[in-house]
Every structure is written in C-alpha cells, then in structure tokens.
Design an enzyme around this catalytic site. Structure first.
Site, PDB file in Angstrom:
ATOM      1  N   ALA A 142       2.827   3.287  -0.484  1.00  0.00           N
ATOM      2  CA  ALA A 142       2.348   3.827   0.798  1.00  0.00           C
ATOM      3  C   ALA A 142       1.123   3.040   1.215  1.00  0.00           C
ATOM      4  CB  ALA A 142       1.967   5.292   0.628  1.00  0.00           C
ATOM      5  N   VAL A 172      -0.244   3.422  -4.049  1.00  0.00           N
ATOM      6  CA  VAL A 172      -0.900   3.563  -2.745  1.00  0.00           C
ATOM      7  C   VAL A 172      -1.778   2.344  -2.485  1.00  0.00           C
ATOM      8  CG1 VAL A 172      -2.682   4.865  -1.502  1.00  0.00           C
ATOM      9  CG2 VAL A 172      -0.878   6.101  -2.707  1.00  0.00           C
ATOM     10  N   LYS A 173      -1.670   1.841  -1.260  1.00  0.00           N
ATOM     11  CA  LYS A 173      -2.564   0.768  -0.814  1.00  0.00           C
ATOM     12  C   LYS A 173      -3.525   1.374   0.193  1.00  0.00           C
ATOM     13  CE  LYS A 173      -2.502  -3.440   1.984  1.00  0.00           C
ATOM     14  NZ  LYS A 173      -1.730  -4.613   2.382  1.00  0.00           N
ATOM     15  N   THR A 174      -4.815   1.232  -0.070  1.00  0.00           N
ATOM     16  CA  THR A 174      -5.781   1.788   0.866  1.00  0.00           C
ATOM     17  C   THR A 174      -6.981   0.850   0.969  1.00  0.00           C
ATOM     18  OG1 THR A 174      -6.900   3.831   1.520  1.00  0.00           O
ATOM     19  CG2 THR A 174      -7.034   3.269  -0.813  1.00  0.00           C
TER      20      THR A 174
END
Ligand code: 5RP
Length: 263
Positions: A142, A172-174
């Site tokens: 995500a 998760v990529k944030t």
C-alpha cells in the site's frame, strides 16, 4: 501465509537481513515523462545491480525492461488520474490480476488516500487488490499517498499506514516524518519509505538512515536516486544505509567517493 506468498515476499525483502532497496520508477503513471525517466531503460540499467526490486508500471515494464532481467517486480496497479487533472488522488485499479500474473509480478502496489474526498473509493479498490493478491499468493504494497493539503505528520501517516495494514497490505510505503517510530510501531506489517521530491543527497541519506533507525525495513525510493547528480553513487550509498548499517555520514562519504568528488 502460503508458500507462494512467502516466496514472493522473500524476493522483495532480502531474507538475509529483512531489508530492501526498492527502486521506484513508476512516476510516469501520473507525472508523465518525469525528469530522469524520459528514457526509462537508459536510467534504470546501471542501477539494476544495486536494487533489490523494481517498481514500474506495466507499460514501462513491457516496453522498456528486458524480460531476461533477473529482478523481482512490484507492479504499480493503481492510477487513472494525473498531475493536471482535478482529482489527482482518486486512483482506481489499472491492471487486472491476470495481467499482473502474466507479467510475473512479485508484488502489487496500490495508492490509497486517507482523509480526503475519495478515501472510501481508494480503500475499497485497495481491498479488491488485497483479495486478488491473496487468491494468487501475490503480496500487496500500500502506498499512502498524501494530498496537497495534508500534513505529513506521524498522526496522519500512522493512521493511513495502519488502515492499509488492517485492510490487508503485506507492506506499506509511506513518507518519513518526525516521530516516525510511532508510524512503524502502529503498523503491523513492514514499512518502507518513499524518497519524495529530490533533496540534497546528504539529506536524503540522513532521512533513509533515520527511517531505518525508527524501524523501517528499507526504502522504495525514486527521484532521490535517479535524479541525483550521480544515480549509481547514490543507490550504492542508499544500499549501504539499508543493508550495511552505514551511518548517514558514512553513506555520504561513499556517495562522494563513488562520484569521484574531492573532499
Ligand atoms: C506516488 C509514488 C511515486 O510514483 C513514486 O513511487 C515515489 O517515489 P519517490 O517519492 O521516491 O520519487 O509512490 O505516490
């Protein structure tokens, strides 16, 4: 988690240290011919030996990346909007699971938008991607996209990352932010950071190092590598932070040495 899912994840995240250097090259799907990616293969080819995985769209994968290449692909499967359109962050599904499998994707990447008008649409489309990934044993990354108006703080990024994991993201990529350990602590799946807009190399290495210290397992970095004055030196320096536990200063020294610069 079944064997296929674990096998694909272990191609994306290096089992030796549980870390990864993902090279993001998907920018064209909403930014067009981004600086540095006008001729994608010319830019990507020298970087491939130092990346653990590539994140392209299917168009760039099919037309620019040789199929003989032995590198896992996390395929961008969201899009449908552009930097000049009215709804930049209202992305939908752009690739069928059949095509992702045909393209031998090791993972699927989808951008969600939390806290804005189209939150529900992107989260429900993301849940469809998670279901498709589960059905065929393909992990889902995500990407917590951030709207122009939104503050990139630990509260917001932590909320978006946790929601992504709750819906079914395997990774998760944030964005990195102050208090990043809170984002990582609240997210039960591995977290990687985006690089964001190009910043000076030393700052980008400091950011990567701080993110790793806070518990991120690596980077999914694009512009801060391929728009660097020396992209190969930069990816080597990022790799030293991610896989060799280098400090930001050690990595920056490596960058300078590799760039052939005088101290
Ligand atoms: C958009 C994206 C980008 O396309 C890209 O992958 C970001 O990488 P970087 O910020 O490091 O250039 O994820 O949400």
């Amino acid at each position: 988690m079944d064997w296929g899912m674990k096998n694909r994840l272990s191609r994306i995240i290096r089992p030796q240290d549980g870390h990864t250097v993902m090279l993001a090259i998907d920018h064209g799907y909403f930014l067009g011919p981004t600086t540095g990616l006008e001729n994608p293969w010319k830019t990507i080819e020298p970087l491939v030996p130092y990346a653990d995985c590539l994140m392209p769209t299917r168009g760039v994968l099919r037309s620019c990346i040789p199929p003989e290449l032995d590198i896992p692909i996390v395929l961008r499967v969201s899009g449908g909007t552009s930097i000049v359109g009215p709804e930049l962050l209202h992305e939908g599904i752009t690739v069928s699971i059949d095509d992702a499998i045909r393209l031998n994707a090791s993972g699927l990447a989808f951008s969600i938008l939390v806290g804005a008008e189209y939150e529900r649409d992107t989260l429900l489309a993301f849940s469809e991607i998670c279901d498709m990934g589960e059905e065929y044993g393909i992990p889902v990354l995500a990407v917590t996209a951030v709207g122009r108006e939104m503050v990139r703080d630990a509260k917001y990024l932590g909320l978006a990352s946790r929601i992504a994991a709750e819906i079914g993201a395997h990774m998760v990529k944030t964005y990195y932010c102050e208090g990043f350990e809170k984002v990582v602590e609240g997210c039960p799946v591995p977290v990687v950071i985006a690089g964001g807009k190009k910043i000076p190399e030393r700052d980008a290495l400091q950011m990567a190092h701080a993110a790793l210290q806070a518990g991120a397992i690596g980077v999914d970095m694009g512009r801060n590598i391929f728009q660097s004055e020396n992209p190969v030196a930069m990816i080597k320096a990022v790799r030293a932070v991610v896989h060799e536990n280098a400090t930001a200063e050690e990595a920056y020294e490596l960058f300078k040495t590799e760039s052939g610069q005088q101290r």
